[in-house]
Each structure stands twice: as structure tokens, then as C-alpha cells.
Design a protein around this motif. Structure first.
Motif, short mmCIF file in Angstrom:
data_model
loop_
_atom_site.label_atom_id
_atom_site.label_comp_id
_atom_site.label_asym_id
_atom_site.label_seq_id
_atom_site.Cartn_x
_atom_site.Cartn_y
_atom_site.Cartn_z
N SER A 54 0.83 -1.21 0.00
CA SER A 54 0.00 0.00 0.00
C SER A 54 0.86 1.26 0.00
O SER A 54 0.31 2.36 -0.08
CB SER A 54 -0.91 0.01 1.23
OG SER A 54 -1.77 -1.11 1.24
N ALA B 161 -5.46 1.21 -3.60
CA ALA B 161 -6.89 1.39 -3.33
C ALA B 161 -7.56 0.05 -3.07
O ALA B 161 -8.44 -0.07 -2.20
CB ALA B 161 -7.55 2.11 -4.51
N TYR C 114 -6.81 -1.17 0.51
CA TYR C 114 -7.65 -0.51 1.51
C TYR C 114 -9.09 -1.01 1.42
O TYR C 114 -9.77 -1.17 2.44
CB TYR C 114 -7.59 1.00 1.32
CG TYR C 114 -6.33 1.62 1.87
CD1 TYR C 114 -5.98 1.46 3.20
CD2 TYR C 114 -5.47 2.35 1.06
CE1 TYR C 114 -4.83 2.01 3.72
CE2 TYR C 114 -4.31 2.92 1.57
CZ TYR C 114 -4.00 2.73 2.89
OH TYR C 114 -2.84 3.28 3.41
N GLN C 115 -9.54 -1.24 0.20
CA GLN C 115 -10.91 -1.75 0.03
C GLN C 115 -11.06 -3.12 0.67
O GLN C 115 -12.01 -3.37 1.42
CB GLN C 115 -11.23 -1.85 -1.46
CG GLN C 115 -12.58 -2.50 -1.75
CD GLN C 115 -12.77 -2.80 -3.22
OE1 GLN C 115 -12.35 -2.03 -4.08
NE2 GLN C 115 -13.39 -3.93 -3.52
N ILE D 209 -3.49 8.13 1.73
CA ILE D 209 -4.44 8.18 0.61
C ILE D 209 -4.34 9.53 -0.12
O ILE D 209 -4.97 9.72 -1.15
CB ILE D 209 -5.88 7.89 1.06
CG1 ILE D 209 -6.40 8.96 2.02
CG2 ILE D 209 -5.98 6.51 1.68
CD1 ILE D 209 -7.89 8.88 2.29
N ALA E 25 -7.10 5.97 -3.88
CA ALA E 25 -7.70 5.44 -2.66
C ALA E 25 -8.54 6.49 -1.94
O ALA E 25 -9.51 6.15 -1.23
CB ALA E 25 -6.62 4.91 -1.72
#
Length: 783
Positions: A513, A528, A531-532, A570, A580
Motif C-alpha cells: 500500500s 486502493a 484498503y478496500q 491516501i 484510494a
């Protein structure tokens, strides 16, 4: 009060104008009940070993660092300020330092007044007896070196953040009569000092609570005193409370207790954070002798086995972590800069901020009060613990943090825990006991990264457990858990990604990330997706004790132990969003109304692509709409509902995925639908050759300050002849300033993913300036 500054945009040129009036706090003035003035200007600075003093304004950093801080300056330096102040008879005068990193010794006219250890909380110096009616010299020796007795304690070269030096927060001059309301930190009274307000019983019909007012009489004779409190809502409705007159002996201090009752209170919540102005007056013999003001909120919070409740409604909190660092200047940022960060966090769809890993500027707290952001306040600490002076100073930090921040309605949790540090059971018990002593209320909730019974809330990072369940089934939901960090380390360490079928096929640097904004679309989309997936996994425990989660983290930052920027933000270190960011923004419901003009809300749709030759042909769209239609060059690709799978089935708004098979240059347009109607659109166009630089300034709804030095980001975005953003441009850009203020940062600087960034620091009293951005590569086309 934040007043607007206007600007107009021209090709490769931005014109920024403003004006203001400054009144020096140093001029002799008649004694008033209470005067607090900025003491930020007129300082001089010198590093140890240097000969020449340099004129500076605080907040100030001893060294403007490079973008990537590999060798942060540490050492000793001195600040001095020469001022004239005619002290009135029966007057007290203090200097309040909001933040000095991290060992400060203060002198006035050559006499040592105090030494303060600790870089993240305020201290107050009484200068009354040493003041002369003529010229005075205030001097502050500042030492910022590794010191295992001062939290966070860990040496900089092994620390996960930086401890930037200097007088990096505001300095204030406080003048009062000798009968006065004390400063909450300087008074040093458990559950007392200054103003302490707390509402014990709160409903929609009535709120009941108490207000403590700590008063000191430094006159040589007895004084009669009455405390009057005025509570005013935003419509101007005022409720008055007052005590009987009391006699105070010379040299004594006393606590005045007022019982508060507010009918039909306007409650503070996440969507409509109602605030009241509390004004407390001291009256003696019919004369007003002191005034203190605070903005407070009335709310009811409860942490139970069933979850977290705000005003009797259960909430699940989604948030982020924040470091207070800016590029180049470190911690030396303005109050408005803190406000702008808070606005960005709320606009990203979050309702919570964990202050990592230390108390942050009170202006940030005030912004969270106003915007409706829940805070987890934290003492300084990271992977370090020692008995003796260090642990004693950590306990001192708890007291000072609570006394400074206790009246902020945004503070729900107190992280009286040294993050990821091997604390002893004795320390944890003492830390919690001290918190309860300072705030002896039912809704005082402590938080700790260790699951010790003293803590009301267990706040592990996601990586502190194991996949695939992590904390979802922890103690069968019988322990309240808040996931304090997620989305970064578990992917960096490659012990996650188990729902991602293509994860094993990625290169090591593609899985993580930690992706700079210039890393390319593939890697930013992977960030992204990480994080999802982590968010979706966390939500599986929503009904089993978990009350919320905060990702790691909002903005990129520097670390003492690393030779690169920690890039799991982000948004990047210049506050420019990555893909993100809009994933999180899409998780705010389209029909949720936030009653604040600075907050972006409502239906949204965002195409996570620059749509160029390097773009993925499976296009991801983030939206909180029911359906999204994607068009390529005007032709409908598909209209569909969200893509629901093992990585999105718990989300408020799963992303939409469209398979375009192949890249075709042109325009991608996404239309978001609710109830069959188009409610949001986004357009991304394949950019042609770069023709110009579109220059903008990031106010985030908070214009430049007229009264104080301010700091804002200036961006130069590469665009083609039709104004389309070209994310492939990496040429050098030079910024030029005409007017007052200063540009701070590498200059010229290479654009990253089509945007070059620099800081502009304004000056009080004159914010008229002009900034131009040029590039030799565009010289022929930009003129």
C-alpha cells in the motif's frame, strides 16, 4: 475568524491577493479584564555555533528540510524577543508556549524562569515579577536531541516519525488582573484549573451538567468574587448561570461550581456538530475583572457491550490516522494549515481521526469540533518504554493533555497508552487511574494498544492479529475493539491479500500500500484495492464488538529511521489525493447531510484512471450511487450496479468495474444514477501534448489569515491545449514570487504525475502577492 482571499487563474500564472490590519500586542495598553494576544512576531533566532541572529516569526523550524528527510536537524538553538510592555498596577502577565520541541529553558532579562521538557503540549511562564517598564528581553534556549527521558523517548534514527525542532506552534501573551481564572495546565490541579465543563445527563429535552471555574486571588487583600457563565447557541439564544458572591482571602485559590441545565439542547453529532459559546466572567464589587471563552458541545457518548452510542444512536466509526507534518517545514505549520487538514479528512468521507502518535495543535481540535470529527487523543509514544523519569513524564503528559483538551466535544477517547510499546501492568494501571482522576466521569473512555483490563477500549492494529479473521471474532464480541491501523503493514509484510486472486502474480513493490502518487496507475489502483479489501474484512466484525476502524493513513510523511517517504497515505505529502482517497469518499452515503459549508457531500462518482496508454483497461469507478453508466467517446460501454464480491460485500458502496478490453484514446464519462436519475458525473480525457501549466492554491475553504503567518500549497498542473490534465509530465517547474511572503521547497522542482508543488508562506498585514510557474520544456507553448 477566517476571511476569504480571492485569486484569478491565467495560463501558467496565479494571482493571489489579500489584505489585513495588524495590531501589535506589545504596545502599552489600559488594563482590561483579560487580554490574550499573539506573540508570534518579532523574534530572532540563532543555532548554537552560529554568530548572526536571524529575524523570524513563529511557528518556526530551525531548518528547512529536504522533501525526503534523511538526516533531520537536531541540536541546540536560541530564540529571543525584545519587547516593550508597560505593566499596569495589579496586573499579571504570562507567556504561553503551545509547542516547543522538546527541551525549553526560558529566561527574561537574564533570569531563568523555567525549564520545560516535552514537545507536544503547552506550558505557561509567569513573567510578572521580572518585567520592567522599559525594554525586556525574552530568551528561549531550545534543545532537540535524542533524550530517553522525554516521550516518545526513542532515538530519532529508529523512530517511525520525526520530531522537528524549534518553537513550532503559536506563542501567546496573556494579561489579567490579579484576580483571575487560571490556566488549565499551569494551575496543575487534578479535575480542575481553568474551566472544566461536563454534561452528565443529556437528552433531546434537557442537558444537565457542571462547570468548574478555578479562580486565584493574588491581591494583598481579600476580594469578593462572583462567577457568571453565559451559554449561547448559534442562533444567539443565551442561557445564564451564576454563583453567589464569595469572599476570597489574599493569596488564595478557590473553585466555583455552577450547575448547568439547558432546555432543548442542540446536540453535537457527526452530521450537525452544534457548538455553544461559553463565556465565563468574574465580577468583583460590580466590576468585571476577567473573562474566558470556549466553544463547547453538548453530546452523550456511551461505550457498552452493544457498541458505541452517540446521543443514544449506535454508530460505527470510520476514520484515519494523521501526522501533523508538512513537507520542508516539518511541524511549523499555521493554525489555518491544521484546519485545512481537518477539512480534507472530513471531505474524504471520514468521521474519525486518531492523533498519531502525540497530541496535536489545538487548532486542529477546534476544527474537528466544528466539522464533526471524532478524535482519539494520544500521548507521545512509539515502541519505547522505560521506568523512572520517562514513565513519570509520560504520566505528566496525560495530565497536561487532558487539561488542555477536556472541553472539546470531538474527543471521545483518550489513548493513555504508549503505542506499540512494552508497557508494564503497573504503568497501564497508573495511566488509567490518572485519567479517571482528571476526568471522574462515567463517559471518560481510555484506549490502549494492549488488551489490559484497565483500558475501556482495545485498539490493536489489524496486523497485530492473523488472517483471515483478524479481530472480527475477538473474544466472541465481548470486548470493545477499535482497529486503530489497517491497510498498510499487513500488505507491506505480505501477510494479506488472500481474497485477491492476482496478488501472487504481483511484484513485491506492486503489492504494498506504500505507493507514491507518481508510482503509476497500476500501483495506485492496487493501493486502493488493499484498503478496500481490508475495510471490507474489518466490517465483517461490525456486530461482534468492533466499534470502528481507522486506516493507516491520511497523508504521506517522513520517518526518522527510513530514507524514503512513508507513502501509504491516501493523499501525498502535498495533500494531493490518490485513487484510494475517492474510494473512501464514495463510502459516505449519497443522502447523508453534513451541515457545514466546507464539507463536500451528496452523490459522487470518480473514475480511477487517467485514461492514457498505461491505463488498465478494466476501469474502476468509485461512487455512492445506485448505478453507474460508463461512456467512451460518447458510446455507452455499460450501465451497471456495483461489483459485489468477497472484497466488497460488506461495503456501504462497492466500486463499479467496467471491462473495456482495449485502450482507445478519447473521453471516458461516468454518470451516477439514483432512482433512475443522473445525479453525478465525472469525465477523464486522454491528454494531448502538454501545452501549459494551470496554477492553483489549496485553500480548502480556509483563506489566508490576515492576522498571522499562514502556509498554503501551490500547485502547477500540466495540461494540454484543451485544459486536460496530463499525468505523464515529469518536467522541471520553476515557481517565482512577486510580493511579500516566501516560497518554501525545492525550486525548480520536478513534477510528479503531472503536478509540481511548493509551499507559500504569507506574512501578516500584507498578503498581496503573485506567483508564476514556468517550465523550460513548455516555454515555446506557454507564452
Amino acid at each position: 475568524m477566517r476571511l476569504s482571499k480571492g485569486f484569478s487563474q491565467l495560463p501558467a500564472l496565479i494571482l493571489l491577493m489579500g489584505w489585513g490590519i495588524f495590531s501589535s500586542c506589545e504596545k502599552p495598553q489600559e488594563l482590561q479584564p483579560s487580554v490574550t494576544s499573539s506573540f508570534n512576531e518579532g523574534w530572532e533566532f540563532v543555532k548554537d555555533g552560529a554568530k548572526d541572529w536571524v529575524k523570524v516569526t513563529v511557528p518556526h523550524t530551525p531548518k528547512v528540510e529536504p522533501l525526503v528527510v534523511n538526516d533531520q536537524w537536531q541540536g541546540a538553538c536560541t530564540y529571543r524577543k525584545v519587547f516593550t510592555l508597560k505593566k499596569a498596577e495589579n496586573e499579571k502577565v504570562w507567556i504561553e508556549f503551545e509547542g516547543v520541541m522538546s527541551n525549553a529553558t526560558v529566561f527574561l532579562n537574564g533570569q531563568k524562569l523555567t525549564n520545560h521538557k516535552g514537545g507536544y503540549l503547552p506550558f505557561v511562564v509567569d513573567i510578572s515579577d521580572q518585567l520592567t517598564d522599559g525594554e525586556n528581553e525574552l530568551k528561549v534556549n531550545v534543545l532537540n536531541v535524542d533524550d530517553p527521558t522525554i516521550p516518545p523517548g526513542k532515538a530519532l534514527d529508529v523512530l517511525d516519525f520525526n520530531t522537528f525542532g524549534g518553537i513550532y506552534r503559536d506563542v501567546n501573551l496573556i494579561r489579567k488582573q490579579k484576580l483571575y481564572i487560571t490556566h488549565p495546565v499551569a494551575a496543575d490541579k487534578p479535575a480542575g484549573g481553568g474551566l472544566l465543563v461536563h454534561f452528565d445527563k443529556v437528552s433531546k429535552t434537557v442537558a444537565e451538567g457542571i462547570l468548574k471555574v478555578h479562580v486565584k486571588n493574588e491581591f494583598d487583600e481579600e476580594q469578593t468574587v462572583q462567577a457568571i457563565a453565559r451559554l449561547t447557541d448559534k442562533e444567539g439564544k443565551e442561557t445564564i448561570f451564576q454563583t453567589e458572591e464569595k469572599a476570597m482571602a489574599a493569596g488564595s485559590d478557590q473553585e466555583f461550581l455552577l450547575q448547568l441545565e439547558v432546555q432543548n439542547p442542540k446536540l453535537w453529532n457527526l452530521q450537525d456538530p452544534q457548538l455553544y459559546e461559553l463565556q465565563v466572567e468574574l465580577v468583583s464589587n460590580g466590576q468585571q475583572v476577567d473573562i474566558e471563552k470556549e466553544r463547547i458541545g453538548i453530546r452523550k457518548i456511551r461505550l457498552t457491550s452493544e457498541g458505541l452510542f452517540l446521543n443514544d444512536e449506535r454508530i460505527f466509526v470510520t476514520g484515519t490516522n494523521r501526522h501533523q507534518e508538512y513537507p520542508y517545514v516539518g511541524y511549523a505549520i499555521s493554525e489555518n494549515s491544521n484546519w485545512r487538514d481537518a477539512v480534507k479528512i472530513k471531505n474524504a468521507g471520514f468521521d474519525f481521526v486518531r492523533l498519531s502518535h502525540y497530541p496535536q495543535d489545538e487548532s486542529f481540535m477546534e476544527a474537528c469540533d466544528e466539522l464533526g470529527l471524532i478524535l482519539m487523543d494520544a500521548i507521545p509514544g512509539w515502541q519505547f518504554f522505560a521506568e523512572g523519569q520517562f514513565s513519570e513524564n509520560a504520566i505528566r503528559d496525560i495530565r497536561d493533555m487532558v487539561r488542555r483538551d477536556r472541553n472539546h466535544p470531538s474527543v471521545f477517547f483518550w489513548e493513555v497508552s504508549l503505542n506499540e510499546s512494552p508497557m508494564t501492568p503497573e504503568f497501564m494501571e497508573k495511566a488509567n487511574n490518572v485519567l479517571k482522576e482528571e476526568l471522574p466521569f462515567e463517559d471518560t473512555y481510555s484506549a490502549g494498544w494492549m488488551d489490559h483490563p484497565s483500558y475501556d477500549l482495545f485498539i490493536p492494529a489489524r496486523q497485530h492479529s492473523k488472517p483471515p479473521h483478524y479481530w472480527n471474532n475477538y473474544k466472541d464480541g465481548q470486548r470493545n475493539v477499535f482497529i486503530s491501523e489497517y491497510g498498510d503493514w499487513e500488505y507491506y509484510a505480505q501477510n494479506a491479500g488472500f481474497n485477491q486472486t492476482a496478488f501472487e502474480g504481483l511484484k513485491e513493490e506492486e503489492r504494498t500500500s506504500r505507493q507514491l502518487r507518481g508510482a503509476g496507475e497500476k500501483r495506485l489502483l492496487q493501493q486502493a484495492l488493499n484498503y478496500q479489501e481490508a475495510s471490507n474484512s474489518n466490517l465483517r466484525g461490525k456486530v461482534l464488538g468492533t466499534i470502528g476502524m481507522s486506516n493507516w493513513l491520511m497523508f504521506d510523511y517522513n520517518r526518522g529511521y527510513a530514507n524514503d517517504i512513508e507513502s501509504s497515505g491516501i493523499s501525498d505529502i502535498f495533500r494531493i489525493p490518490k485513487f484510494a482517497h475517492d474510494f473512501y469518499k464514495s463510502q459516505r452515503p449519497a443522502d447523508q447531510k453534513v451541515h457545514h459549508g466546507m464539507v463536500e457531500q451528496g452523490p459522487m462518482v470518480s473514475i480511477a484512471s487517467h485514461w492514457n496508454q498505461e491505463s488498465e483497461t478494466t476501469v474502476r469507478v468509485f461512487s455512492n450511487c445506485e448505478e453507474v453508466a460508463l461512456y467512451l467517446n460518447g458510446a455507452l460501454v455499460e450501465k451497471k450496479k456495483p461489483t459485489v464480491n468477497a472484497m466488497s460485500d460488506q461495503l456501504q458502496a462497492p466500486p463499479f468495474e467496467f471491462d473495456l478490453q482495449e485502450f482507445k484514446a478519447g473521453e471516458l464519462e461516468a454518470k451516477g444514477y439514483i432512482n433512475g436519475e443522473v445525479v453525478a458525473t465525472d469525465v477523464v480525457t486522454t491528454a494531448g501534448e502538454v501545452a501549459n501549466l494551470a496554477v492553483s492554491i489549496d485553500y480548502s475553504g480556509i483563506p489566508l489569515s490576515n492576522e498571522k503567518q499562514d502556509l498554503v500549497f501551490v500547485y502547477a498542473k500540466a495540461v494540454d491545449s484543451n485544459g486536460n490534465y496530463n499525468a505523464e509530465f515529469e518536467g522541471e517547474v520553476k515557481f517565482e514570487l512577486e510580493g511579500k511572503g516566501m516560497l518554501i521547497g525545492q525550486n525548480p522542482v520536478k513534477a510528479e504525475a503531472g503536478i509540481a508543488s511548493i509551499l507559500y508562506r504569507s506574512v501578516p498585514n500584507d498578503t498581496t502577492f503573485q506567483i508564476k510557474a514556468t517550465s523550460y520544456e513548455l516555454e515555446a507553448t506557454s507564452k
